[in-house]
Every structure is written in structure tokens, then in C-alpha cells.
Enzyme design. Structure first.
Site, PDB file in Angstrom:
ATOM      1  N   TRP A 174       0.826  -1.211   0.000  1.00 52.26           N
ATOM      2  CA  TRP A 174       0.000   0.000   0.000  1.00 52.26           C
ATOM      3  C   TRP A 174       0.861   1.264   0.000  1.00 52.26           C
ATOM      4  O   TRP A 174       0.614   2.206   0.746  1.00 52.26           O
ATOM      5  CB  TRP A 174      -0.984   0.005   1.183  1.00 52.26           C
ATOM      6  CG  TRP A 174      -1.776  -1.249   1.303  1.00 52.26           C
ATOM      7  CD1 TRP A 174      -1.764  -2.134   2.340  1.00 52.26           C
ATOM      8  CD2 TRP A 174      -2.697  -1.783   0.343  1.00 52.26           C
ATOM      9  NE1 TRP A 174      -2.603  -3.188   2.085  1.00 52.26           N
ATOM     10  CE2 TRP A 174      -3.194  -2.997   0.861  1.00 52.26           C
ATOM     11  CE3 TRP A 174      -3.142  -1.351  -0.911  1.00 52.26           C
ATOM     12  CZ2 TRP A 174      -4.118  -3.775   0.176  1.00 52.26           C
ATOM     13  CZ3 TRP A 174      -4.062  -2.131  -1.599  1.00 52.26           C
ATOM     14  CH2 TRP A 174      -4.538  -3.321  -1.050  1.00 52.26           C
ATOM     15  N   CYS A 250       6.952  10.821  11.391  1.00 49.15           N
ATOM     16  CA  CYS A 250       6.645  11.223  10.014  1.00 49.15           C
ATOM     17  C   CYS A 250       5.162  11.022   9.717  1.00 49.15           C
ATOM     18  O   CYS A 250       4.513  11.880   9.092  1.00 49.15           O
ATOM     19  CB  CYS A 250       7.485  10.418   9.024  1.00 49.15           C
ATOM     20  SG  CYS A 250       9.267  10.610   9.203  1.00 49.15           S
ATOM     21  N   GLU A 375      -2.878   5.831   7.457  1.00 51.76           N
ATOM     22  CA  GLU A 375      -2.258   6.699   8.468  1.00 51.76           C
ATOM     23  C   GLU A 375      -2.899   6.483   9.841  1.00 51.76           C
ATOM     24  O   GLU A 375      -3.085   7.411  10.621  1.00 51.76           O
ATOM     25  CB  GLU A 375      -2.354   8.180   8.077  1.00 51.76           C
ATOM     26  CG  GLU A 375      -2.007   8.511   6.651  1.00 51.76           C
ATOM     27  CD  GLU A 375      -0.541   8.330   6.324  1.00 51.76           C
ATOM     28  OE1 GLU A 375       0.217   7.898   7.201  1.00 51.76           O
ATOM     29  OE2 GLU A 375      -0.149   8.621   5.186  1.00 51.76           O
TER      30      GLU A 375
END
Length: 396
Positions: A174, A250, A375
Site C-alpha cells: 500500500w 513522520c 495513516e
């Protein structure tokens, strides 16, 4: 004495006048990105979505680089160095067109470039960041694996010492931009814990396979990265990376972009519904004149404006250095859910027309299903918020 001044009626497209809270610089950036999105992206995005790709990803990268949005929140090395709210406003305008296009920018700037900027050597920064900021080089970020999504600590990708260098083996899944990237930031387990590596994608043993048959984020390039005996010099290690905290920091930057970006998707769906409701006639009048439709519009405008307030507040906290990662979890959890509600409601206002690419709503609706998962899934962010308010971890 009573105040005799009359307040202006709310703007249907900015009901709480939240854009007045932006500085002149932030408004200028908003307007510049909005104009670019309207001229360069919106006329093409339905075709890109239907085709399931971005036909000229390198050309798009260069146009985005010229616009100044790639790594725009970073300082130096050709990056614009703008504040968090300006970056958020840019993400909002890009995702108002399509989540996949905002993802292109987020992965380049908030993941790949941020990893190099935070953890890279000076040599790595000078070699890669200026080209990536200009869009001359594309980066990707390899953390997620086929069997390791919400639990990145269970990753199977390994990096072992080989003399002065390293050998990497594993698979990442992904990965946005993977098959068009010039460099991949790959996270791997070592004897010293998780470390980051900067891998040129032309290195022997590195393969990127494009993921096909997606029903969401179709105007985005998604890939599987396969590393089979990839030999790297010692200089490929990101020397400042130490443990899972490095890639997760990040990811927090990318999640912040999502907090703003989904406001754009929600706004686009609401504005499309508003336009449709005031022009589509049934039973002799515009459907916006019916009570049930007005209730739907009211629900949507509340969700859009509350999500924008959340994004703006978190952005100002970030400016002050007071934004905890749980604040970002709050924003992603709340704003993605709000955007999903708006997209579903907008689709119902459009009726059968809402399922076509002539209107943006079904495309946004499908995209947001992915945004709710990547995320950090909504469940993971719910647990992060739960831990923050109780002091008790429920992850294990």
C-alpha cells in the site's frame, strides 16, 4: 447603549467565516493552490479516477514542485518553509479535488522528504531534498507490510550488516507513488531496532509492483515494494533514525495534512449538494425548498464548519509547538468521520446522479473509505484518544 450594527448574513460556503482567521500569507497560499487545483486538476481528475492512475505522474510532480507545495512546511534545501496552517490550507484545496492528489503531495513532503529532513545525513539532504521539492525526483515511504498494518512493530522486513553496508529483504504494501518513485524510504528491523534506509529504486533487487483493481483512491498510484537481497552502502542508512518513533513521527505529519485535507473533500461534497438542491426541481420547486433536504444541508454545513474549526485549532497549536500527537489523532478521527457523513448525505441529495463521475460526491465517498483506514485506522485513533483521557493503554 445597544449595538445598532447589523451582522452580515452567513456565507453559505464559509458559514462561520473561518477563512477570516487566516493570515494574508495563508490566504494567498490558499488562493494560489485553489486556482491551480481548479485549472490543472479538477478538469482531469474524473478521467484519472476512471482510468485508475495518474497518466503523467512525473509531469504532475514537476507542476506541483513549481507551485511550491512539495515539502512546503520544511525549512531549507529548496523548501518553502511555510507555517502549519498554510500547509493545511494547501492540503484542503488539493483534497477538495481528490484525496489521491493530496496523498501524492503528503507522501512526497510529509513522509519521504520529512524522513530525510529529520533523520538524514547532510549529504542525503543535499542530494535528495532540492530535487524532491522541485518535483524532479519522486519519493515514497515504505513502512506498512502485507501482514503488518496497525502494528508496525511486527514488521518482517530485515536489514542485516554486510561489511560496511547493508542487505535488505522484505515486502512493503500500500505504498503511494511506489512504482514511479526515484527513492524509497524503507523502514526495516535491525539488530539495533528499527532503522530507516534511503533506497534508490534502481538498486538491484528492488521491485515496485502497481496495485490494480482498486475501488478507492483510484486517482493515485499504489504499489507493493519487494526487496530481495538489496545491497546498500553504509551511507544509505538514515543516521538519525532510531526505533519506531522515527517513522511514527513522520506519519504524524502526514496525519496532520489529512486533518485539513478531508475538510476540502467534505466542502466539495456540501457545495455540490447545495448547488444541486437549488437548481434541481421536483414537484414544481427546487428540492432545496423541501424540509428534509434543508435538514440534510444543515447537517452538512455544521459538519464542514466544525471540522474546519478543529483543523484550524490544531494548526495554531502546531505553530505554538503545543500540538501533541493525540491532538492530531483527535483531528483525524473527528474530521474523517465528519467528511464521510457529508459525502454520504450529499450523495443522497444528488439521487441517482450522485453515483456518476459527473459529480464529485461518489468519488469522494469512496476515497474517504481509504482515508479512514490509512495513516492509522479510526479504531487506532479512538484508542489513542482513549489512552490520552484515561491514562490507560488498551492497545494490548
Amino acid at each position: 447603549m445597544s449595538d445598532q450594527r447589523k451582522a452580515a448574513a452567513p456565507d453559505a460556503r464559509d458559514f462561520l467565516a473561518l477563512d477570516r482567521e487566516l493570515t494574508d500569507e495563508e490566504r494567498d497560499i490558499r488562493d494560489t493552490v485553489r486556482a491551480f487545483a481548479a485549472d490543472e486538476l479538477l478538469p482531469n481528475v474524473a478521467d484519472w479516477y476512471e482510468a485508475g492512475t495518474i497518466p503523467d505522474a512525473r509531469g504532475l510532480a514537476k507542476r506541483l514542485g513549481a507551485l511550491g507545495v512539495l515539502g512546503m512546511h520544511l525549512e531549507g534545501y529548496g523548501c518553502a518553509g511555510v507555517g502549519p496552517v498554510a500547509y493545511g490550507a494547501a492540503c484542503r484545496e488539493l483534497e477538495a479535488v481528490d484525496s489521491g492528489l493530496r496523498s501524492f503531495v503528503s507522501v512526497q513532503g510529509s513522509l519521504a522528504m520529512t524522513a530525510i529532513h529529520k533523520f538524514g545525513s547532510e549529504e542525503q539532504k543535499r542530494e535528495w531534498l532540492p530535487g524532491m521539492a522541485a518535483g524532479d525526483a519522486i519519493g515514497c515511504f515504505g513502512l506498512t507490510e502485507p501482514d503488518s498494518g496497525s502494528d508496525p512493530g511486527s514488521m518482517r522486513t530485515r536489514a542485516r550488516r554486510d561489511g560496511d553496508g547493508w542487505v535488505l529483504d522484505g515486502t512493503k504494501m500500500w505504498i503511494t507513488n511506489g512504482s514511479v518513485a526515484d527513492a524509497a524510504v524503507v523502514w526495516a528491523a535491525t539488530d539495533d531496532g528499527v532503522r530507516g534506509f534511503l533506497v534508490p529504486t534502481d538498486t538491484p533487487g528492488f521491485t515496485a509492483n502497481t496495485v490494480r483493481h482498486k475501488l478507492s483512491l483510484r486517482a493515485s498510484i499504489t504499489s507493493e515494494l519487494v526487496l530481495e537481497g538489496v545491497r546498500l552502502p553504509g551511507s544509505a542508512l538514515l543516521p538519525g533514525s532510531r526505533g519506531l518513533g522515527s517513522p511514527l513521527s513522520c506519519l504524524n505529519e502526514a496525519r496532520y495534512g489529512i486533518v485539513w485535507g478531508v475538510v476540502g473533500a467534505a466542502r466539495a461534497c456540501y457545495e455540490s449538494a447545495l448547488e444541486y438542491a437549488t437548481t434541481r426541481e421536483q414537484f414544481g420547486q427546487a428540492i432545496g425548498g423541501f424540509q428534509l433536504t434543508q435538514r440534510k444541508l444543515a447537517d452538512m454545513v455544521v459538519d464542514v464548519n466544525q471540522a474546519q474549526m478543529t483543523a484550524l485549532r490544531i494548526g495554531r497549536l502546531k505553530e505554538q509547538g503545543a500540538c501533541h500527537h493525540n491532538h492530531v489523532s483527535f483531528g483525524k478521527f473527528a474530521n474523517v468521520a465528519a467528511a464521510q457523513r457529508v459525502a454520504r448525505t450529499s450523495r443522497s441529495v444528488h439521487g441517482a446522479n450522485g453515483i456518476t463521475l459527473e459529480y464529485p460526491v461518489m468519488r469522494h465517498m469512496a476515497n474517504l473509505e481509504t482515508v479512514a483506514t490509512y495513516e492509522g485506522t479510526e479504531e487506532i485513533h479512538a484508542l489513542s484518544i482513549g489512552q490520552a483521557v484515561t491514562g490507560v493503554s488498551a492497545f494490548r
